[in-house]
Design a protein around this motif. Structure first.
Motif, PDB file in Angstrom:
ATOM      1  N   SER A 296     -19.788  -6.881   0.805  1.00  0.00           N
ATOM      2  CA  SER A 296     -20.808  -6.984   1.845  1.00  0.00           C
ATOM      3  C   SER A 296     -22.198  -6.690   1.284  1.00  0.00           C
ATOM      4  CB  SER A 296     -20.490  -6.009   2.979  1.00  0.00           C
ATOM      5  OG  SER A 296     -21.580  -5.876   3.862  1.00  0.00           O
ATOM      6  N   PRO A 302     -23.298  -8.347   6.833  1.00  0.00           N
ATOM      7  CA  PRO A 302     -22.776  -7.115   7.446  1.00  0.00           C
ATOM      8  C   PRO A 302     -21.256  -7.007   7.313  1.00  0.00           C
ATOM      9  CG  PRO A 302     -24.385  -8.153   8.884  1.00  0.00           C
ATOM     10  CD  PRO A 302     -24.135  -9.125   7.766  1.00  0.00           C
ATOM     11  N   ARG A 304     -19.014  -5.887   9.301  1.00  0.00           N
ATOM     12  CA  ARG A 304     -18.285  -6.370  10.479  1.00  0.00           C
ATOM     13  C   ARG A 304     -18.138  -7.895  10.450  1.00  0.00           C
ATOM     14  NH1 ARG A 304     -18.241  -2.812  15.236  1.00  0.00           N
ATOM     15  NH2 ARG A 304     -18.331  -4.662  16.548  1.00  0.00           N
ATOM     16  N   ASP A 305     -19.247  -8.588  10.107  1.00  0.00           N
ATOM     17  CA  ASP A 305     -19.208 -10.054  10.066  1.00  0.00           C
ATOM     18  C   ASP A 305     -18.288 -10.556   8.961  1.00  0.00           C
ATOM     19  OD1 ASP A 305     -21.044  -9.877  12.071  1.00  0.00           O
ATOM     20  OD2 ASP A 305     -22.758 -10.540  10.880  1.00  0.00           O
TER      21      ASP A 305
END
Length: 378
Positions: A296, A302, A304-305
């Motif tokens: 990341s 991000p 999460r993405d």
């Protein structure tokens, strides 16, 4: 040697080994001190529980004997806290964890009026009628409920931790969770046999209970030696995960509920292309401790993405996603005739694995062959 002497001998051996391993765990220098101390405390509790079987040898008073037997109420809570400490890197003992001591306190408090505070004759009479005493019956019910509840909680915790690990990490620590699952399974078998033994203890066949007790001591010694073998041969086995990490399915649910989850196929395609290009050109998978956080940071996507992209869009765990590149690299090396002298062990280290068992499992999952068989079939 009669059955009573044999029982005492096995009990004494189990106590000595348990205390020796506990001493080893609290004195050895390691980054996992809390985990070691919790397991050491679990072993000390085990030794104390076993010592009840030597009460005649050491002439332990009745009050102390019953109090010692109640330490069983602390064993599984301690083991559960140990599992928590192994699974999560940021786990710390907090005041809220004192709730696990409540069953132990209740079990002893209800014995005060009719056992702890009465004279010796009344204590003996109470124990002779223990099968019909409400306090004893209540404690037995609580023990059974506690065993089932804590073991189920431990299995659920391990299941969740393994899922989080697969979605965020690509190292060998998955083996620690697999091993801890096996250890918990062995402990479950031990506990349920112990509970089964108690059925015979209060039946017309107490001799069966004594036989099972000897078997349990032997089984306990096997489990302890198994743990010691693992700890000595794999000192880096116990690495843990960040407790703040969430499962992808929970992330998606949260975003859907908040109205933030919107699938942008163009954005997905761009990020996926960027990710694959990075994996091919920079070869981050060669790092055996690669995490999704590191990827990341490198891609400026991000966490999460990126997690949703890999685990939801590609329908692969991060662990499997990274291992695919490692296996492809290993296959290229195996096909290269100029590298035919490299051993399988050398190859697995070169491509980012640090465990032969995890390499063999991943290789067979990807190709259908073991690395050795694949090389022979070329």
């Amino acid at each position: 040697m009669d059955k009573i002497d044999l029982l005492g001998a096995f009990a004494l051996i189990a106590i000595v080994i348990s205390l020796f391993l506990a001493l080893f765990l609290v004195t050895v220098k390691t980054a996992h001190q809390l985990s070691n101390r919790l397991f050491a405390f679990f072993l000390v509790l085990t030794a104390i529980d076993i010592s009840v079987n030597l009460s005649d040898l050491f002439n332990i008073p009745l009050n102390a004997r019953v109090f010692i037997s109640s330490f069983f109420f602390l064993q599984l809570p301690t083991f559960y806290l140990y599992v928590l400490s192994v699974c999560y890197a940021d786990f710390k003992l907090r005041p809220k964890h004192l709730i696990h001591v409540v069953p132990f306190l209740i079990a002893n408090l209800i014995l005060i009026p009719r056992f702890y505070s009465v004279d010796l004759a009344s204590k003996i009479q109470f124990l002779q009628k223990s099968g019909s005493m409400l306090e004893i019956q209540f404690n037995h019910v609580v023990i059974h409920v506690q065993v089932v509840a804590y073991l189920i909680a431990a299995f659920m915790l391990l299941r969740k931790a393994k899922k989080i690990y697969l979605e965020n990490y690509a190292g060998a620590s998955i083996e620690s969770l697999n091993w801890l699952f096996q250890f918990t399974l062995a402990l479950s078998v031990f506990c349920f046999v112990a509970l089964f033994k108690n059925i015979f203890k209060f039946s017309e066949y107490p001799s069966i209970a004594e036989g099972l007790k000897i078997g349990l001591f032997v089984f306990e010694l096997v489990i302890i030696f198994w743990y010691l073998f693992k700890a000595l041969n794999h000192p880096s086995l116990f690495r843990n995960i960040d407790s703040k990490l969430k499962l992808v399915q929970h992330i998606i649910t949260e975003e859907k509920n908040s109205g933030q989850f919107a699938v942008d196929e163009n954005e997905y395609s761009e990020e996926l292309l960027k990710l694959k290009q990075y994996m091919v050109e920079d070869k981050p998978y060669l790092d055996p401790s690669l995490t999704i956080q590191a990827v990341s940071a490198a891609l400026k996507i991000p966490v999460r993405d990126l997690s949703v992209l890999i685990n939801h869009k590609l329908e692969q765990h991060f662990y499997d996603f990274v291992n695919t590149y490692r296996i492809e690299k290993a296959m290229d090396i195996l096909k290269d005739v100029t590298k035919s002298k490299l051993t399988i062990l050398e190859i697995l280290y070169q491509v980012g694995f640090n465990s032969k068992s995890s390499f063999n499992t991943a290789f067979k999952k990807h190709t259908g062959y073991t690395p050795t068989a694949y090389r022979k079939n070329l």
